[in-house]
Design a protein around this motif. Sequence first.
Motif, PDB file in Angstrom:
ATOM      1  N   THR A  23       0.829  -1.209   0.000  1.00 48.68           N
ATOM      2  CA  THR A  23       0.000   0.000   0.000  1.00 48.68           C
ATOM      3  C   THR A  23       0.859   1.253   0.000  1.00 48.68           C
ATOM      4  N   THR A  24       1.868   1.268   0.848  1.00 46.13           N
ATOM      5  CA  THR A  24       2.738   2.441   0.945  1.00 46.13           C
ATOM      6  C   THR A  24       3.554   2.625  -0.328  1.00 46.13           C
ATOM      7  N   MET A  25       4.043   1.535  -0.901  1.00 47.53           N
ATOM      8  CA  MET A  25       4.819   1.636  -2.134  1.00 47.53           C
ATOM      9  C   MET A  25       3.974   2.237  -3.258  1.00 47.53           C
ATOM     10  N   ALA A  26       2.699   1.870  -3.304  1.00 47.20           N
ATOM     11  CA  ALA A  26       1.814   2.410  -4.336  1.00 47.20           C
ATOM     12  C   ALA A  26       1.600   3.905  -4.149  1.00 47.20           C
ATOM     13  N   LEU A  27       1.526   4.350  -2.894  1.00 42.74           N
ATOM     14  CA  LEU A  27       1.299   5.767  -2.616  1.00 42.74           C
ATOM     15  C   LEU A  27       2.561   6.600  -2.828  1.00 42.74           C
ATOM     16  N   ILE A  28       3.706   6.058  -2.439  1.00 44.69           N
ATOM     17  CA  ILE A  28       4.940   6.841  -2.411  1.00 44.69           C
ATOM     18  C   ILE A  28       5.616   6.928  -3.769  1.00 44.69           C
ATOM     19  N   ALA A  29       5.282   5.997  -4.671  1.00 49.64           N
ATOM     20  CA  ALA A  29       5.995   5.931  -5.949  1.00 49.64           C
ATOM     21  C   ALA A  29       5.618   7.051  -6.910  1.00 49.64           C
ATOM     22  N   ALA A  30       4.524   7.752  -6.646  1.00 49.14           N
ATOM     23  CA  ALA A  30       4.132   8.854  -7.523  1.00 49.14           C
ATOM     24  C   ALA A  30       5.189   9.951  -7.475  1.00 49.14           C
ATOM     25  N   ILE A  31       5.568  10.460  -8.637  1.00 47.53           N
ATOM     26  CA  ILE A  31       6.590  11.500  -8.693  1.00 47.53           C
ATOM     27  C   ILE A  31       6.021  12.798  -8.146  1.00 47.53           C
ATOM     28  N   GLY A  32       6.643  13.289  -7.097  1.00 48.67           N
ATOM     29  CA  GLY A  32       6.213  14.533  -6.474  1.00 48.67           C
ATOM     30  C   GLY A  32       7.408  15.373  -6.099  1.00 48.67           C
ATOM     31  N   ALA A  33       7.160  16.435  -5.319  1.00 46.29           N
ATOM     32  CA  ALA A  33       8.227  17.363  -4.972  1.00 46.29           C
ATOM     33  C   ALA A  33       9.331  16.677  -4.177  1.00 46.29           C
ATOM     34  N   GLN A  34       8.961  15.871  -3.200  1.00 49.37           N
ATOM     35  CA  GLN A  34       9.954  15.206  -2.364  1.00 49.37           C
ATOM     36  C   GLN A  34      10.795  14.218  -3.172  1.00 49.37           C
ATOM     37  N   ASN A  35      10.134  13.419  -4.004  1.00 52.88           N
ATOM     38  CA  ASN A  35      10.863  12.448  -4.821  1.00 52.88           C
ATOM     39  C   ASN A  35      11.798  13.132  -5.812  1.00 52.88           C
ATOM     40  N   ALA A  36      11.350  14.233  -6.391  1.00 50.29           N
ATOM     41  CA  ALA A  36      12.195  14.970  -7.331  1.00 50.29           C
ATOM     42  C   ALA A  36      13.442  15.506  -6.631  1.00 50.29           C
ATOM     43  N   PHE A  37      13.273  15.960  -5.389  1.00 51.01           N
ATOM     44  CA  PHE A  37      14.405  16.473  -4.615  1.00 51.01           C
ATOM     45  C   PHE A  37      15.391  15.353  -4.298  1.00 51.01           C
ATOM     46  N   VAL A  38      14.885  14.211  -3.864  1.00 47.54           N
ATOM     47  CA  VAL A  38      15.757  13.070  -3.546  1.00 47.54           C
ATOM     48  C   VAL A  38      16.498  12.623  -4.802  1.00 47.54           C
ATOM     49  N   LEU A  39      15.806  12.589  -5.925  1.00 41.02           N
ATOM     50  CA  LEU A  39      16.430  12.196  -7.188  1.00 41.02           C
ATOM     51  C   LEU A  39      17.565  13.140  -7.550  1.00 41.02           C
ATOM     52  N   ARG A  40      17.339  14.425  -7.413  1.00 43.65           N
ATOM     53  CA  ARG A  40      18.376  15.393  -7.758  1.00 43.65           C
ATOM     54  C   ARG A  40      19.578  15.273  -6.835  1.00 43.65           C
ATOM     55  N   GLN A  41      19.330  15.085  -5.546  1.00 49.85           N
ATOM     56  CA  GLN A  41      20.448  14.920  -4.618  1.00 49.85           C
ATOM     57  C   GLN A  41      21.229  13.648  -4.927  1.00 49.85           C
ATOM     58  N   GLY A  42      20.513  12.599  -5.324  1.00 50.18           N
ATOM     59  CA  GLY A  42      21.178  11.356  -5.674  1.00 50.18           C
ATOM     60  C   GLY A  42      22.042  11.497  -6.907  1.00 50.18           C
ATOM     61  N   ILE A  43      21.560  12.209  -7.891  1.00 50.77           N
ATOM     62  CA  ILE A  43      22.340  12.417  -9.117  1.00 50.77           C
ATOM     63  C   ILE A  43      23.581  13.252  -8.818  1.00 50.77           C
ATOM     64  N   ARG A  44      23.433  14.244  -7.955  1.00 47.34           N
ATOM     65  CA  ARG A  44      24.578  15.078  -7.575  1.00 47.34           C
ATOM     66  C   ARG A  44      25.528  14.348  -6.632  1.00 47.34           C
ATOM     67  N   GLY A  45      25.048  13.283  -5.986  1.00 48.04           N
ATOM     68  CA  GLY A  45      25.865  12.576  -5.008  1.00 48.04           C
ATOM     69  C   GLY A  45      26.144  13.430  -3.791  1.00 48.04           C
ATOM     70  N   GLU A  46      25.143  14.205  -3.363  1.00 46.07           N
ATOM     71  CA  GLU A  46      25.332  15.210  -2.320  1.00 46.07           C
ATOM     72  C   GLU A  46      24.431  14.918  -1.122  1.00 46.07           C
ATOM     73  N   HIS A  47      25.034  14.562   0.011  1.00 46.77           N
ATOM     74  CA  HIS A  47      24.302  14.306   1.261  1.00 46.77           C
ATOM     75  C   HIS A  47      23.181  13.283   1.058  1.00 46.77           C
ATOM     76  N   VAL A  48      23.439  12.278   0.237  1.00 45.95           N
ATOM     77  CA  VAL A  48      22.389  11.323  -0.115  1.00 45.95           C
ATOM     78  C   VAL A  48      21.929  10.524   1.100  1.00 45.95           C
ATOM     79  N   LEU A  49      22.878  10.005   1.868  1.00 44.66           N
ATOM     80  CA  LEU A  49      22.518   9.194   3.033  1.00 44.66           C
ATOM     81  C   LEU A  49      21.679   9.996   4.022  1.00 44.66           C
ATOM     82  N   ALA A  50      22.057  11.240   4.255  1.00 46.51           N
ATOM     83  CA  ALA A  50      21.316  12.084   5.192  1.00 46.51           C
ATOM     84  C   ALA A  50      19.901  12.344   4.695  1.00 46.51           C
ATOM     85  N   VAL A  51      19.759  12.607   3.399  1.00 46.16           N
ATOM     86  CA  VAL A  51      18.442  12.874   2.824  1.00 46.16           C
ATOM     87  C   VAL A  51      17.566  11.630   2.873  1.00 46.16           C
ATOM     88  N   VAL A  52      18.122  10.495   2.481  1.00 42.57           N
ATOM     89  CA  VAL A  52      17.366   9.235   2.510  1.00 42.57           C
ATOM     90  C   VAL A  52      16.926   8.905   3.932  1.00 42.57           C
TER      91      VAL A  52
END
Length: 211
Positions: A23-52
Motif C-alpha cells: 500500500t505504501t509503495m503504491a502511494l509513495i511511488a508517484a513522482i512529487g516534490a519530495q521524490n524529485a528532490f531526492v532524485l536530484r540529490q542522488g544524481i549530484r551525489g550530495e548528502h544522499v545518506l542524510a536525505v534518505v
Amino acid sequence: MLITLPRLVGVTSSVVVLSGFATTMALIAAIGAQNAFVLRQGIRGEHVLAVVTLCTVSDLVLIFAGIAGFGALIAAHPDLVTVARYGGVLFLIGYGLLAARRAFTPTTLTPTEAAPARLAGVLATCLALTFLNPHVYLDTVILLGALANEHRDGRWLFGVGAVAASAVWFTGLGFGARRLRGFFAAPRTWRLLDGVIAAMMLGLGAALALG
C-alpha cells in the motif's frame, strides 16, 4: 496436514506486513516534490545518506502518528491541513523559481562546477518539502492510519511494512540515481532536469493554491 496455530499466526502477520508494504509503495511511488528532490540529490551525489535517512524517519513518524490516532485529530481539525497547504504553496513556488533560475544558469549545472550545498540547508529543504505538503497528511497519516487500524491488533505490523516500503523506496531512489550521473555529465541534461523540476514545483504549487 493440520496447520498449527503459531504457523497460522505467522502467515497472517506476514500478510499484514506485506499489505502495509504494498500500500505504501503504491502511494509513495508517484513522482512529487519530495521524490524529485531526492532524485536530484542522488544524481549530484550530495548528502544522499542524510536525505534518505531523513525522508525515511519522517515517514516513520507520520505513519506511526496516523496509527496512534493523529490522523483522526487532523480529520477533526481541517484547518491544520489548510495551514500546511498555503505554506506548501509558497514554498513550492519559491523552490520552483530557484530551479528555473538554475536551468538558465549554465555555470551551476554540473556536479563538478557547482559548489556543494551545506547539509543544514539540504535537510531544511527536505523537511519543508515533506511537512509543508498537505497530501502527506491526507495520504500518509489519515489514509495509512485508517488502513492500519482496520487490522486492529495487527495495525503496528502494517506500520512496520509501511515504513519498510518507505526505506526501500528512498534508498533505491537516492542511491540508484548515481547510475544516471554519467548521463547528467552534460550541462544541457542538468538544464533539462531543472526545467522539469521547476515546471513540476510551480504546477504543484498552482494546483494546491487552486485546489
